[in-house]
Design a protein around this motif. Structure first.
Motif, PDB file in Angstrom:
ATOM      1  N   SER A   2       0.835  -1.199   0.000  1.00 15.78           N
ATOM      2  CA  SER A   2       0.000   0.000   0.000  1.00 15.78           C
ATOM      3  C   SER A   2       0.872   1.252   0.000  1.00 15.78           C
ATOM      4  N   LYS A   3       0.330   2.280  -0.602  1.00 16.13           N
ATOM      5  CA  LYS A   3       1.045   3.540  -0.704  1.00 16.13           C
ATOM      6  C   LYS A   3       0.818   4.366   0.556  1.00 16.13           C
ATOM      7  N   GLN A   4       1.776   5.265   0.803  1.00 11.68           N
ATOM      8  CA  GLN A   4       1.695   6.126   1.975  1.00 11.68           C
ATOM      9  C   GLN A   4       1.381   7.556   1.549  1.00 11.68           C
ATOM     10  N   LEU A   5       0.659   8.224   2.398  1.00 17.02           N
ATOM     11  CA  LEU A   5       0.349   9.626   2.201  1.00 17.02           C
ATOM     12  C   LEU A   5       1.570  10.458   2.568  1.00 17.02           C
ATOM     13  N   TYR A   6       1.891  11.456   1.749  1.00 18.08           N
ATOM     14  CA  TYR A   6       2.950  12.397   2.100  1.00 18.08           C
ATOM     15  C   TYR A   6       2.535  13.788   1.652  1.00 18.08           C
ATOM     16  N   THR A   7       3.133  14.802   2.289  1.00 16.46           N
ATOM     17  CA  THR A   7       2.758  16.189   2.045  1.00 16.46           C
ATOM     18  C   THR A   7       4.006  17.028   1.818  1.00 16.46           C
ATOM     19  N   LEU A   8       3.907  17.941   0.860  1.00 13.52           N
ATOM     20  CA  LEU A   8       4.989  18.875   0.558  1.00 13.52           C
ATOM     21  C   LEU A   8       4.444  20.293   0.644  1.00 13.52           C
ATOM     22  N   GLU A   9       5.259  21.223   1.119  1.00 14.12           N
ATOM     23  CA  GLU A   9       4.825  22.608   1.237  1.00 14.12           C
ATOM     24  C   GLU A   9       5.796  23.525   0.507  1.00 14.12           C
ATOM     25  N   TYR A  10       5.226  24.510  -0.208  1.00  9.87           N
ATOM     26  CA  TYR A  10       6.020  25.467  -0.967  1.00  9.87           C
ATOM     27  C   TYR A  10       5.470  26.884  -0.749  1.00  9.87           C
ATOM     28  N   SER A  73      -6.389   4.333  -9.960  1.00  7.71           N
ATOM     29  CA  SER A  73      -5.802   4.146  -8.624  1.00  7.71           C
ATOM     30  C   SER A  73      -6.868   3.671  -7.641  1.00  7.71           C
ATOM     31  N   PRO A  74      -6.432   3.077  -6.516  1.00 12.27           N
ATOM     32  CA  PRO A  74      -7.399   2.706  -5.483  1.00 12.27           C
ATOM     33  C   PRO A  74      -8.217   3.923  -5.034  1.00 12.27           C
ATOM     34  N   LYS A  75      -9.448   3.690  -4.652  1.00 17.78           N
ATOM     35  CA  LYS A  75     -10.381   4.768  -4.308  1.00 17.78           C
ATOM     36  C   LYS A  75      -9.888   5.697  -3.204  1.00 17.78           C
ATOM     37  N   ASN A  76      -9.108   5.165  -2.256  1.00 18.72           N
ATOM     38  CA  ASN A  76      -8.673   5.988  -1.126  1.00 18.72           C
ATOM     39  C   ASN A  76      -7.434   6.840  -1.436  1.00 18.72           C
ATOM     40  N   GLU A  77      -6.885   6.730  -2.643  1.00 19.54           N
ATOM     41  CA  GLU A  77      -5.706   7.505  -3.014  1.00 19.54           C
ATOM     42  C   GLU A  77      -6.121   8.714  -3.849  1.00 19.54           C
ATOM     43  N   TYR A  78      -5.386   9.794  -3.685  1.00 20.33           N
ATOM     44  CA  TYR A  78      -5.690  11.037  -4.387  1.00 20.33           C
ATOM     45  C   TYR A  78      -4.446  11.903  -4.423  1.00 20.33           C
ATOM     46  N   PHE A  79      -4.512  12.989  -5.158  1.00 25.57           N
ATOM     47  CA  PHE A  79      -3.526  14.046  -5.002  1.00 25.57           C
ATOM     48  C   PHE A  79      -4.288  15.350  -4.874  1.00 25.57           C
ATOM     49  N   GLU A  80      -3.746  16.229  -4.050  1.00 30.03           N
ATOM     50  CA  GLU A  80      -4.481  17.438  -3.699  1.00 30.03           C
ATOM     51  C   GLU A  80      -3.552  18.639  -3.705  1.00 30.03           C
ATOM     52  N   PHE A  81      -4.079  19.751  -4.196  1.00 31.97           N
ATOM     53  CA  PHE A  81      -3.412  21.040  -4.100  1.00 31.97           C
ATOM     54  C   PHE A  81      -4.234  21.882  -3.126  1.00 31.97           C
ATOM     55  N   ILE A  88       1.816  33.655  10.576  1.00 27.09           N
ATOM     56  CA  ILE A  88       2.907  34.521  11.038  1.00 27.09           C
ATOM     57  C   ILE A  88       3.329  35.516   9.952  1.00 27.09           C
ATOM     58  N   THR A  89       3.577  35.012   8.735  1.00 23.37           N
ATOM     59  CA  THR A  89       4.093  35.877   7.666  1.00 23.37           C
ATOM     60  C   THR A  89       3.022  36.331   6.687  1.00 23.37           C
ATOM     61  N   ASN A  90       1.822  35.758   6.780  1.00 28.50           N
ATOM     62  CA  ASN A  90       0.724  36.026   5.842  1.00 28.50           C
ATOM     63  C   ASN A  90       1.070  35.603   4.415  1.00 28.50           C
ATOM     64  N   GLN A  91       2.079  34.746   4.269  1.00 30.79           N
ATOM     65  CA  GLN A  91       2.500  34.268   2.945  1.00 30.79           C
ATOM     66  C   GLN A  91       1.597  33.124   2.482  1.00 30.79           C
ATOM     67  N   THR A  92       1.376  33.075   1.178  1.00 25.42           N
ATOM     68  CA  THR A  92       0.611  31.987   0.581  1.00 25.42           C
ATOM     69  C   THR A  92       1.485  30.732   0.544  1.00 25.42           C
ATOM     70  N   ILE A  93       0.919  29.601   0.923  1.00 26.52           N
ATOM     71  CA  ILE A  93       1.639  28.321   0.932  1.00 26.52           C
ATOM     72  C   ILE A  93       0.865  27.332   0.059  1.00 26.52           C
ATOM     73  N   LEU A  94       1.562  26.725  -0.895  1.00 23.86           N
ATOM     74  CA  LEU A  94       0.987  25.638  -1.683  1.00 23.86           C
ATOM     75  C   LEU A  94       1.325  24.338  -0.973  1.00 23.86           C
ATOM     76  N   VAL A  95       0.297  23.579  -0.612  1.00 21.73           N
ATOM     77  CA  VAL A  95       0.478  22.289   0.063  1.00 21.73           C
ATOM     78  C   VAL A  95       0.029  21.206  -0.914  1.00 21.73           C
ATOM     79  N   ILE A  96       0.950  20.315  -1.257  1.00 20.38           N
ATOM     80  CA  ILE A  96       0.637  19.203  -2.158  1.00 20.38           C
ATOM     81  C   ILE A  96       0.601  17.925  -1.341  1.00 20.38           C
ATOM     82  N   THR A  97      -0.491  17.191  -1.469  1.00 19.70           N
ATOM     83  CA  THR A  97      -0.648  15.904  -0.805  1.00 19.70           C
ATOM     84  C   THR A  97      -0.745  14.843  -1.893  1.00 19.70           C
ATOM     85  N   ASP A  98      -0.016  13.753  -1.716  1.00 17.61           N
ATOM     86  CA  ASP A  98      -0.006  12.691  -2.722  1.00 17.61           C
ATOM     87  C   ASP A  98       0.259  11.363  -2.023  1.00 17.61           C
TER      88      ASP A  98
END
Length: 125
Positions: A2-10, A73-81, A88-98
């Motif tokens: 099974s695949k694992q969920l991971y998250t990246l932030e930019y 892909s299996p139903k429980n898998e997705y990718f998200e933006f 704190i900084t009021n900066q926009t953050i792109l969070v990618i989940t895959d």
């Protein structure tokens, strides 16, 4: 296996409105995510090097997030933006989940880094 969920932030230097257009429309995604992108009825068709993948939009909220599911892909898998704001900084953050197999997370993360670098180039970051 099974695949694992991971998250990246930019951190991104642009408004959530502009960023969302690049994450949730065929024109925007075609600028950085795939060589070709078509959208019909909530389904996106992505093309890379002659191969095609189909994804459906399973959930979204304007200027907040969009979640896709690869149809093969299996139903429980997705990718998200997701678009977040740093309190704190009021900066926009792109969070990618895959999802990826544990041994592939590093390679997949590097692929996302490359893709996001292309997005930032298009955004003028």
């Amino acid at each position: 296996m099974s695949k694992q969920l991971y998250t990246l932030e930019y951190p991104v230097r642009c408004s959530p409105t502009i960023l969302y257009e690049f994450l949730a429309t065929s024109n925007g995604l075609g600028e950085w995510f795939a060589e070709s992108v078509d959208e019909r009825g909530g389904r996106f068709y992505f093309g890379w090097n002659g191969s095609n993948e189909e994804a459906e939009v399973v959930d979204q909220e304007e200027e907040k997030f969009i979640r896709f599911h690869w149809v093969n892909s299996p139903k429980n898998e997705y990718f998200e933006f997701r678009i977040d704001k740093s309190e704190i900084t009021n900066q926009t953050i792109l969070v990618i989940t895959d999802f990826a197999e544990k041994r592939d997370i590093k390679d997949q993360s590097q692929l996302w880094d490359y893709q996001v670098k292309e997005l930032f180039h298009r955004l003028g970051n």
